[in-house]
Design a protein around this motif. Structure first.
Motif, PDB file in Angstrom:
ATOM      1  N   ASP A  93      40.929 -14.465  28.152  1.00  0.00           N
ATOM      2  CA  ASP A  93      41.533 -15.724  28.592  1.00  0.00           C
ATOM      3  C   ASP A  93      40.622 -16.509  29.535  1.00  0.00           C
ATOM      4  N   TRP A  94      39.321 -16.174  29.545  1.00  0.00           N
ATOM      5  CA  TRP A  94      38.385 -16.814  30.466  1.00  0.00           C
ATOM      6  C   TRP A  94      38.257 -18.314  30.179  1.00  0.00           C
ATOM      7  N   GLN A  95      38.275 -19.117  31.253  1.00  0.00           N
ATOM      8  CA  GLN A  95      38.003 -20.541  31.152  1.00  0.00           C
ATOM      9  C   GLN A  95      36.827 -20.853  32.061  1.00  0.00           C
ATOM     10  N   ALA A  96      35.749 -21.347  31.491  1.00  0.00           N
ATOM     11  CA  ALA A  96      34.565 -21.675  32.288  1.00  0.00           C
ATOM     12  C   ALA A  96      34.912 -22.728  33.323  1.00  0.00           C
ATOM     13  N   PHE A  97      34.256 -22.655  34.471  1.00  0.00           N
ATOM     14  CA  PHE A  97      34.532 -23.608  35.537  1.00  0.00           C
ATOM     15  C   PHE A  97      34.110 -25.012  35.142  1.00  0.00           C
ATOM     16  N   SER A  98      34.963 -25.960  35.438  1.00  0.00           N
ATOM     17  CA  SER A  98      34.645 -27.373  35.282  1.00  0.00           C
ATOM     18  C   SER A  98      35.022 -28.089  36.568  1.00  0.00           C
ATOM     19  N   PRO A  99      34.144 -28.913  37.129  1.00  0.00           N
ATOM     20  CA  PRO A  99      34.500 -29.650  38.349  1.00  0.00           C
ATOM     21  C   PRO A  99      35.760 -30.483  38.205  1.00  0.00           C
ATOM     22  N   ALA A 100      36.100 -30.863  36.959  1.00  0.00           N
ATOM     23  CA  ALA A 100      37.324 -31.643  36.737  1.00  0.00           C
ATOM     24  C   ALA A 100      38.565 -30.877  37.181  1.00  0.00           C
ATOM     25  N   ALA A 101      38.468 -29.538  37.221  1.00  0.00           N
ATOM     26  CA  ALA A 101      39.603 -28.730  37.667  1.00  0.00           C
ATOM     27  C   ALA A 101      39.937 -28.980  39.129  1.00  0.00           C
ATOM     28  N   LEU A 102      38.999 -29.565  39.871  1.00  0.00           N
ATOM     29  CA  LEU A 102      39.203 -29.811  41.299  1.00  0.00           C
ATOM     30  C   LEU A 102      39.685 -31.226  41.582  1.00  0.00           C
ATOM     31  N   SER A 103      40.075 -31.953  40.546  1.00  0.00           N
ATOM     32  CA  SER A 103      40.495 -33.344  40.732  1.00  0.00           C
ATOM     33  C   SER A 103      41.864 -33.460  41.371  1.00  0.00           C
ATOM     34  N   SER A 104      42.602 -32.356  41.448  1.00  0.00           N
ATOM     35  CA  SER A 104      43.912 -32.337  42.109  1.00  0.00           C
ATOM     36  C   SER A 104      44.026 -31.058  42.920  1.00  0.00           C
ATOM     37  N   LEU A 105      44.243 -31.194  44.214  1.00  0.00           N
ATOM     38  CA  LEU A 105      44.322 -30.045  45.112  1.00  0.00           C
ATOM     39  C   LEU A 105      45.671 -30.020  45.819  1.00  0.00           C
ATOM     40  N   SER A 106      46.230 -28.820  45.975  1.00  0.00           N
ATOM     41  CA  SER A 106      47.474 -28.666  46.729  1.00  0.00           C
ATOM     42  C   SER A 106      47.236 -28.038  48.104  1.00  0.00           C
ATOM     43  N   ARG A 107      46.088 -27.381  48.270  1.00  0.00           N
ATOM     44  CA  ARG A 107      45.770 -26.737  49.543  1.00  0.00           C
ATOM     45  C   ARG A 107      44.268 -26.444  49.573  1.00  0.00           C
ATOM     46  N   ALA A 108      43.696 -26.509  50.765  1.00  0.00           N
ATOM     47  CA  ALA A 108      42.278 -26.199  50.922  1.00  0.00           C
ATOM     48  C   ALA A 108      42.057 -25.558  52.283  1.00  0.00           C
ATOM     49  N   SER A 109      41.305 -24.458  52.304  1.00  0.00           N
ATOM     50  CA  SER A 109      40.968 -23.780  53.556  1.00  0.00           C
ATOM     51  C   SER A 109      39.456 -23.641  53.646  1.00  0.00           C
ATOM     52  N   LEU A 110      38.905 -24.046  54.788  1.00  0.00           N
ATOM     53  CA  LEU A 110      37.474 -23.923  55.048  1.00  0.00           C
ATOM     54  C   LEU A 110      37.254 -22.759  56.000  1.00  0.00           C
ATOM     55  N   ILE A 111      36.353 -21.846  55.621  1.00  0.00           N
ATOM     56  CA  ILE A 111      36.041 -20.668  56.426  1.00  0.00           C
ATOM     57  C   ILE A 111      34.543 -20.688  56.708  1.00  0.00           C
ATOM     58  N   LEU A 112      34.162 -20.671  57.976  1.00  0.00           N
ATOM     59  CA  LEU A 112      32.748 -20.675  58.318  1.00  0.00           C
ATOM     60  C   LEU A 112      32.545 -20.077  59.696  1.00  0.00           C
ATOM     61  N   ALA A 113      31.282 -19.803  60.018  1.00  0.00           N
ATOM     62  CA  ALA A 113      30.952 -19.186  61.297  1.00  0.00           C
ATOM     63  C   ALA A 113      30.710 -20.249  62.353  1.00  0.00           C
ATOM     64  N   ASP A 114      31.264 -20.041  63.543  1.00  0.00           N
ATOM     65  CA  ASP A 114      31.026 -20.929  64.681  1.00  0.00           C
ATOM     66  C   ASP A 114      29.548 -20.866  65.060  1.00  0.00           C
ATOM     67  N   PRO A 115      28.858 -22.002  65.196  1.00  0.00           N
ATOM     68  CA  PRO A 115      27.421 -21.967  65.499  1.00  0.00           C
ATOM     69  C   PRO A 115      27.088 -21.368  66.860  1.00  0.00           C
ATOM     70  N   ASP A 116      28.040 -21.358  67.781  1.00  0.00           N
ATOM     71  CA  ASP A 116      27.790 -20.820  69.126  1.00  0.00           C
ATOM     72  C   ASP A 116      28.073 -19.327  69.224  1.00  0.00           C
ATOM     73  N   THR A 117      29.188 -18.893  68.632  1.00  0.00           N
ATOM     74  CA  THR A 117      29.587 -17.487  68.767  1.00  0.00           C
ATOM     75  C   THR A 117      29.248 -16.650  67.534  1.00  0.00           C
ATOM     76  N   GLY A 118      29.048 -17.304  66.385  1.00  0.00           N
ATOM     77  CA  GLY A 118      28.801 -16.573  65.147  1.00  0.00           C
ATOM     78  C   GLY A 118      30.057 -16.084  64.465  1.00  0.00           C
ATOM     79  N   ARG A 119      31.217 -16.251  65.090  1.00  0.00           N
ATOM     80  CA  ARG A 119      32.464 -15.748  64.514  1.00  0.00           C
ATOM     81  C   ARG A 119      33.030 -16.695  63.466  1.00  0.00           C
TER      82      ARG A 119
END
Length: 281
Positions: A161-187
């Motif tokens: 049932d694999w569907q290759a990724f297409s950027p068009a799949a991102l044309s509608s979003l219900s939620r988004a979370s950004l996870i990254l490290a703090d430049p000062d603490t590294g956390r």
């Protein structure tokens, strides 16, 4: 002749599809965050053995050794090192990040499946996987996917049932979370976006792309964007400098292609700005 072509198509499908599932990246471990307050991400060891040290530097005391497929949580980065929390009650150790997949997806085998040395699934077989095995997913395309296999890598058939990724799949979003490290603490920390206007702006940026091929960008990566869409969930790895690049399934995409403006990567600054993050001050 027509019957022969139909038979050939059936055989090709049988050879290139497998009874398997792709388990998506899990994102921040909520249970760990609930009692510690720390945004920790799952990670998996990709090399045959990996040394865990008491400090993020070569020559520091060796505390623990990880082996291929060993999993742990990580929540702090120091240069090319990340910390590794491998057991309740144990202090985290430090490992080299280039031998680790952070927030990986997994290929879950549902029936005996051959693994190949070539992405076209021809020639030399390098293993035979049994039902129940789960392997970290490195990359995927329209033909096959690359997984970590016993300290190396191998190509497997795509799930049925694999569907290759297409950027068009991102044309509608219900939620988004950004996870990254703090430049000062590294956390690592997490910021979540739920308001409709911001999600619409983010979707417009991410769905307008140019393909850059297989991990071609030389930008530093290390931020993770967990997205929920009507068609499913996706995890993008973002460049953490001014490059407007995201990575998924081993492919790089330059985003905001029809929204670009003059100046120093305004769209990348705008993306992080939606989450209240300013990486360039």
């Amino acid at each position: 002749m027509k019957k022969r072509w139909i038979l050939l198509l059936v055989l090709l499908c049988a050879a290139s599809c497998a009874s398997a599932q792709i388990l998506p990246p899990k994102g921040v471990n909520e249970s760990f965050q609930d009692f510690s307050g720390i945004a920790a991400l799952p990670a998996v060891t990709m090399c045959e053995s990996l040394t865990g040290r008491a400090a993020p530097q070569d020559g520091a005391q060796v505390v623990y050794t990880f082996y291929n497929g060993d999993t742990f949580l990580t929540w702090e980065r120091s240069g090319e090192w990340i910390n590794a929390y491998y057991s309740d009650g144990a202090d985290p150790v430090w490992v080299r990040s280039e031998y680790v997949l952070i927030n990986p997806a997994y290929y879950a085998v549902e029936e005996t499946t051959p693994a190949y040395a070539h992405p076209l699934l021809t020639g030399v077989r390098v293993g035979l996987l049994e039902a129940g095995e789960t392997l970290p997913l490195i990359a995927a395309d329209d033909v096959s996917c690359l997984v970590g296999l016993r300290g190396a890598a191998a190509w497997l058939p795509l799930p049925e049932d694999w569907q290759a990724f297409s950027p068009a799949a991102l044309s509608s979003l219900s939620r988004a979370s950004l996870i990254l490290a703090d430049p000062d603490t590294g956390r690592f920390y997490e910021r979540t976006l739920t308001d409709a206007a911001s999600l619409q702006q983010l979707a417009a940026m991410l769905s307008s792309t140019e393909s850059r091929g297989t991990t071609m960008a030389g930008c530093p990566f290390g931020a993770y964007l967990q997205l929920e869409t009507p068609s499913g969930a996706y995890c993008l790895e973002l460049a953490t400098d001014s490059c407007c690049i995201f990575r998924i399934w081993g492919q790089d995409y330059a985003y905001a292609r029809n929204l670009s403006q003059s100046g120093d990567a305004p769209d990348n600054i705008a993306l992080y700005g939606l989450f209240g993050v300013a990486l360039w001050e």
